[in-house]
Design an enzyme around this catalytic site. Structure first.
Site, PDB file in Angstrom:
ATOM      1  CD  GLN A 313      13.319  -7.178   5.119  1.00  0.00           C
ATOM      2  OE1 GLN A 313      13.800  -8.256   5.456  1.00  0.00           O
ATOM      3  NE2 GLN A 313      13.647  -6.575   3.994  1.00  0.00           N
ATOM      4  CD  GLU A 314      10.828  -1.585   7.706  1.00  0.00           C
ATOM      5  OE1 GLU A 314      11.771  -0.856   7.343  1.00  0.00           O
ATOM      6  OE2 GLU A 314       9.777  -1.705   7.063  1.00  0.00           O
ATOM      7  CB  SER A 315      15.844  -1.599  12.457  1.00  0.00           C
ATOM      8  OG  SER A 315      15.233  -2.362  13.502  1.00  0.00           O
ATOM      9  CE1 TYR A 440       9.921  -4.256   4.744  1.00  0.00           C
ATOM     10  CE2 TYR A 440       7.684  -5.026   4.392  1.00  0.00           C
ATOM     11  CZ  TYR A 440       8.609  -4.344   5.158  1.00  0.00           C
ATOM     12  OH  TYR A 440       8.215  -3.764   6.337  1.00  0.00           O
TER      13      TYR A 440
END
Length: 509
Positions: A313-315, A440
């Site tokens: 999800q972040e990168s 998120y």
């Protein structure tokens, strides 16, 4: 083979034999206690089901699934043991129930017309429709009439045969039943182009669609109908009535809605591009870092697949990811956070993953222990994203509205209000883009679901290491922490950003 041999073969236990013999005694005219009393006397609730993410399955934490969790709570309420037997398909479940070899069947079926005289149905709270799906290289049908002359492929003893008859009559397509296939198997054949058109229950499509990006949804054949538990015809209705009362109480106290949110509340599907991108990255990027996720998750007592889902999800599992706001690395840590948790180089994959694990553990530990899992983890993810103060503001708003501040399904309705002045002006920490933590958490839960259901990950072989991350001119980024981001830092291939289809997924409220 006589009756006792059949029972022994199916169950292999004295308790099961006693259950069947009770049926024989009942038909002989002997005085017999009610079905509910029989269950309590034996101390066991026998359930027959099938393996499916919508009904029952085993993961690292043990047995789970929406219907299973309801059945476990029902057994707890009765004060008996829940004993589950797994059938190969719905045909076997129905056969077992017709012989009265189980107390309840969890088959993921609606109350079909042919069940009226056969079973005692009890609604479960989940609605489903019969959905026509097709391989994306075939023409998209708009109605059942357009499929005349085609073949619709179905699972055995599904909800769909009678729906097709009602919807199409003599003008409809032919149907072909596939005994032995489950929903995933049918979707896989459509995904590979082996079958052009099929019909699947909407809830099973929601749970599986991300794995089969070549499958497209065409149209629904009917209105939503509630799925049911099935009780054998030979039973009196005392056990079924007890289940109905249990379901009513679960509706009233919100526990059924909470279970539905747990298994279905995050299933806004990735679109074609997003699903294919994730599966591609799962095969080609994750193997490089899986060992690191496993090692550092184990250090803090965390499921490595959840840590990996956060990283995606972040990168998108890119160690050189950089955002315009200055967060960097595979876990997209801020400079302040990295310094606080002892991380020197955010662009080093191992340091980033170690830092992300440490930070998540710290955030998780701040969530009140009275909040049960999995909600405590969902709150921790929201806090990881938006900050603990803003999460607490949302929980206070939730409580002031008479809702439960310890339940994620309630709080996620109030987080988006933090972006509205009429609401954030009443809070301690003020404005926040409150829809973002909801999305998120939803996305991470979806990624985790996929990771938890890909058995190949258990034996993943590390892929070749990626070359050191570089700027556009080829210079190394490994020691670039102290430098200011350059224009090359902001190139699209180094920027951490959600794919377009995820950035517009609305919160599931």
């Amino acid at each position: 083979m006589d009756l006792s041999d059949i029972i022994k073969k199916f169950y292999g236990s004295r308790a099961a034999i006693a259950l069947a013999l009770a049926t024989v005694l009942a038909t002989s005219g002997c005085s017999q206690p009610s079905t509910l009393q029989e269950v309590k006397n034996e101390g066991v609730l026998h359930v027959i089901t099938r393996t499916a993410p919508s009904v029952y399955y085993e993961d690292e934490g043990g047995a789970t699934g929406y219907d299973y969790e309801l059945a476990r709570r029902f057994a707890d309420e009765l004060g008996v043991e829940l004993r589950v037997r797994v059938a190969k398909d719905n045909s076997e479940i129905l056969s077992v129930l017709r012989r009265n070899y189980a107390h309840i069947g969890l088959a993921g079926l609606v109350n079909r017309p042919d069940f009226a005289a056969e079973f005692h149905p009890v609604p479960t709270g989940i609605n489903a429709q019969s959905i026509v799906v097709y391989h994306r290289d075939h023409p998209a049908p708009d109605s059942i009439v357009e499929l005349s002359g085609q073949t619709l492929h179905l699972l055995a003893d599904s909800n769909h045969e009678y729906v097709i008859e009602v919807a199409a009559g003599d003008l409809g397509p032919q149907t072909r039943i596939h005994p032995g296939l489950d929903a995933e198997g049918l979707l896989e054949k459509v995904n590979k182009g082996e079958l052009p058109y099929a019909v699947i229950s909407s809830n099973e499509l929601d749970l599986n669609h991300v794995f089969f990006p070549m499958v497209k949804e065409a149209f629904a054949l009917n209105d939503p109908q509630e799925l049911v538990w099935l009780f054998p015809p030979q039973q009196d209705e005392t056990l079924a009535n007890a289940a109905r009362l249990f379901m009513e109480r679960a509706n009233e106290d919100g526990s059924k809605a909470q279970l539905a949110e747990r298994f279905y509340g995050h299933l806004d599907r990735l679109n074609y591009v997003g699903a294919r991108t994730f599966m591609h990255h799962l095969e080609n990027r994750l193997p490089r870092y899986q060992g690191l996720f496993e090692s550092h998750a184990k250090d803090i007592g965390m499921d490595w697949r959840l840590l990996a889902a956060i990283g995606y999800q972040e990168s998108h599992w890119r160690p050189n990811a950089v955002s315009p706001t200055g967060v960097r690395g595979l876990m997209m840590l801020t400079r302040t956070t990295a310094k606080y948790i002892g991380i020197n180089n955010r662009l080093d994959a191992e340091e980033s993953i170690k830092g992300g694990a440490r930070y998540f553990r710290m955030v998780h530990d701040r969530i009140p222990e009275r909040i049960p899992e999995p909600d405590r983890t969902w709150f921790a993810l929201a806090s990881y994203n938006v900050g603990y103060g803003h999460l607490e503001d949302a929980r206070r708003l939730t409580e002031s509205a008479g809702r439960n501040p310890d339940r994620w399904m309630d709080v996620k309705e109030f987080l988006p209000l933090l972006a509205k002045k009429e609401w954030y002006s009443k809070t301690r920490f003020g404005y926040a883009r409150g829809h973002e933590p909801v999305t998120y958490v939803q996305n991470i839960r979806r990624y985790y679901d996929v990771l938890a259901r890909v058995p190949a990950l258990d034996n993943a072989t590390p892929a070749p290491a990626e070359p050191p991350p570089t700027l556009g001119n080829g210079s190394q980024l490994a020691n670039a922490e102290g430098s200011k981001p350059t224009s090359s830092d902001k190139r699209e291939d180094l920027r951490a950003a959600l794919p377009p289809e995820l950035s517009v997924i609305p919160p599931t409220l």
